[in-house]
Write a protein that holds these residues in place. Sequence first.
Motif, short mmCIF file in Angstrom:
data_model
loop_
_atom_site.label_atom_id
_atom_site.label_comp_id
_atom_site.label_asym_id
_atom_site.label_seq_id
_atom_site.Cartn_x
_atom_site.Cartn_y
_atom_site.Cartn_z
N THR A 25 -2.95 3.19 -7.84
CA THR A 25 -1.81 3.33 -6.94
C THR A 25 -1.73 2.07 -6.11
OG1 THR A 25 -2.11 5.72 -6.84
CG2 THR A 25 -0.79 4.71 -5.10
N THR A 26 -0.56 1.46 -6.10
CA THR A 26 -0.40 0.21 -5.36
C THR A 26 -0.39 0.46 -3.86
OG1 THR A 26 2.01 0.40 -5.43
CG2 THR A 26 0.96 -0.82 -7.23
N GLY A 27 -0.72 -0.57 -3.13
CA GLY A 27 -0.63 -0.50 -1.68
C GLY A 27 0.81 -0.65 -1.22
N THR A 28 1.06 -0.29 0.02
CA THR A 28 2.39 -0.40 0.62
C THR A 28 2.78 -1.87 0.78
OG1 THR A 28 2.02 1.65 1.82
CG2 THR A 28 3.78 0.24 2.63
N GLY A 52 3.94 2.92 -2.34
CA GLY A 52 2.91 2.98 -3.37
C GLY A 52 3.48 3.45 -4.69
#
Length: 191
Positions: free
Chosen positions: A24-27, A171
Amino acid sequence: MFRTHVWHNAPPRWSVDDEGLHFTTGTETDFWNNTHYGFVHANGHAFLEPASGDFSAEATFSARYGALYDQAGIMLRVNDANWIKTGIEFTDGVPHFSCVITRDDQSDWSVVPLPFEAMAAMQVRLTRHDTTLVVRYRWSEADWTLGRIGYLDMPETVAIGPTACSPVGKGLDVTFSRFVRGPAVSGDLHA
């Protein structure tokens, strides 16, 4: 798969199992340098391994795209000022084949609209022939489509691997079910 990869900016959550790489990508994460917007973002996520000489790298991936500029694909990285990222980018409510080449700290961007079905299992192939980069893409069992031919001044060894970012969103959940690297496929563009 993914035994020799290391994170360039690790995401907040990630795992590797028999089904692939999940993260899951960061903001507000991205890779982009200067052009048009005037800003530099170097906090995107890339799971990279070293690669020398000519090669082809292929990835199959899916994500829950929804926010503007959500993106996933392959990155080849020389350094902060020279790299390429290519894959799907979600813009104006539609998935697009996207390619950004950054040379000498200036990014460019090209996009081609894709059908929504491409989001379920996009495939991207990036081939290095000396300083030439050839990018092809497909989904399902469709034929490979030529997406971009570009130039990047590169040393013998570069870093390559899966990448994903969420420049505006909070995300993006991404799965890379396949990533392989091997000898460069033919340089014939019309084969």
